[in-house]
Write a protein that holds these residues in place. Structure first.
Motif, PDB file in Angstrom:
ATOM      1  N   UNK A  85      14.373   6.153  -9.310  1.00 18.75           N
ATOM      2  CA  UNK A  85      13.063   7.009  -9.742  1.00 18.75           C
ATOM      3  C   UNK A  85      12.252   6.345 -10.482  1.00 18.75           C
ATOM      4  N   UNK A  86      12.478   5.742 -11.395  1.00 17.93           N
ATOM      5  CA  UNK A  86      11.457   4.838 -12.358  1.00 17.93           C
ATOM      6  C   UNK A  86      11.186   3.768 -11.483  1.00 17.93           C
ATOM      7  N   UNK A  87      11.849   3.107 -10.738  1.00 19.80           N
ATOM      8  CA  UNK A  87      11.276   1.887  -9.894  1.00 19.80           C
ATOM      9  C   UNK A  87      10.407   2.535  -8.950  1.00 19.80           C
ATOM     10  N   UNK A  88      10.729   3.522  -8.217  1.00 24.30           N
ATOM     11  CA  UNK A  88       9.845   3.983  -7.050  1.00 24.30           C
ATOM     12  C   UNK A  88       8.629   4.652  -7.666  1.00 24.30           C
ATOM     13  N   UNK A  89       8.621   5.151  -8.729  1.00 25.94           N
ATOM     14  CA  UNK A  89       7.306   5.491  -9.528  1.00 25.94           C
ATOM     15  C   UNK A  89       6.409   4.340  -9.907  1.00 25.94           C
ATOM     16  N   UNK A  90       7.242   3.235 -10.339  1.00 25.41           N
ATOM     17  CA  UNK A  90       6.283   2.076 -10.536  1.00 25.41           C
ATOM     18  C   UNK A  90       5.701   1.455  -9.429  1.00 25.41           C
ATOM     19  N   UNK A  91       6.395   1.456  -8.154  1.00 30.32           N
ATOM     20  CA  UNK A  91       6.119   0.758  -7.014  1.00 30.32           C
ATOM     21  C   UNK A  91       4.767   1.549  -6.235  1.00 30.32           C
ATOM     22  N   UNK A  92       4.809   2.916  -6.690  1.00 28.89           N
ATOM     23  CA  UNK A  92       3.669   3.978  -6.235  1.00 28.89           C
ATOM     24  C   UNK A  92       2.711   3.560  -7.069  1.00 28.89           C
ATOM     25  N   UNK A  94       1.670   0.539  -7.789  1.00 27.06           N
ATOM     26  CA  UNK A  94       1.059  -0.684  -7.106  1.00 27.06           C
ATOM     27  C   UNK A  94       0.612  -0.571  -5.698  1.00 27.06           C
ATOM     28  N   UNK A  95       1.380   0.315  -4.681  1.00 29.44           N
ATOM     29  CA  UNK A  95       0.840   0.726  -3.393  1.00 29.44           C
ATOM     30  C   UNK A  95       0.909   1.977  -3.202  1.00 29.44           C
ATOM     31  N   UNK A  96      -0.010   2.280  -2.555  1.00 31.43           N
ATOM     32  CA  UNK A  96      -0.070   3.708  -1.960  1.00 31.43           C
ATOM     33  C   UNK A  96       0.639   4.072  -0.743  1.00 31.43           C
ATOM     34  N   UNK A  97       1.005   5.160  -0.448  1.00 31.00           N
ATOM     35  CA  UNK A  97       1.867   5.708   0.423  1.00 31.00           C
ATOM     36  C   UNK A  97       1.434   5.411   1.715  1.00 31.00           C
ATOM     37  N   UNK A  98       0.080   5.458   1.949  1.00 32.05           N
ATOM     38  CA  UNK A  98      -0.541   5.057   3.168  1.00 32.05           C
ATOM     39  C   UNK A  98      -0.374   3.589   3.430  1.00 32.05           C
ATOM     40  N   UNK A  99      -0.215   2.557   2.467  1.00 31.07           N
ATOM     41  CA  UNK A  99      -0.029   1.118   2.543  1.00 31.07           C
ATOM     42  C   UNK A  99       1.225   0.901   2.983  1.00 31.07           C
ATOM     43  N   UNK A 100       2.426   1.457   2.339  1.00 30.97           N
ATOM     44  CA  UNK A 100       3.523   1.541   2.696  1.00 30.97           C
ATOM     45  C   UNK A 100       3.901   1.870   4.235  1.00 30.97           C
TER      46      UNK A 100
END
Length: 114
Positions: A85-92, A94-100
């Motif tokens: 959960x912490x990792x996914x929050x951190x990546x969020x 840096x990168x938007x859901x749209x970019x991913x």
């Protein structure tokens, strides 16, 4: 090809120590050019005076960061003990859901240069 990778000090240190051997990034235009055998140059923020080099050994593609955390042990991609959960929050951050959704994610498996 040589790709520069800027890392925060605690992440740089586990790369340098050989603990972290997978760099996960958005599979944007820059990363789409990366090939097995290319060189990664990791620079330690903030002054970026310390560096280590590595060779790309494999490129693994995912639709999102959740798939990455299901595939790799956390210590290979980030700090050991970090929750999914912490990792996914951190990546969020840096990168938007749209970019991913548009580009996907690439896990860059590497080996440090001797």
């Amino acid at each position: 090809m040589e790709m520069i990778v800027h890392l925060h000090p605690e992440i740089f240190d586990i790369v340098k120590d050989g603990v972290k051997d997978v760099e996960v990034r958005l599979n944007d235009e820059k990363r789409k050019q990366l090939k097995v055998g290319d060189t990664l140059v990791f620079l330690k923020r903030p002054d970026e005076k310390e560096m280590v080099s590595a060779i790309v050994k494999n490129l693994v593609y995912f639709s999102n960061f959740l798939e990455v955390t299901d595939f790799y042990d956390m210590k290979r991609i980030y700090l050991e003990g970090t929750t999914q959960e912490d990792y996914l929050s951190l990546m969020g951050k840096f990168y938007s859901d749209e970019e991913v959704s548009k580009d996907g994610v690439v896990a860059i498996e590497f080996e440090l240069c001797k």
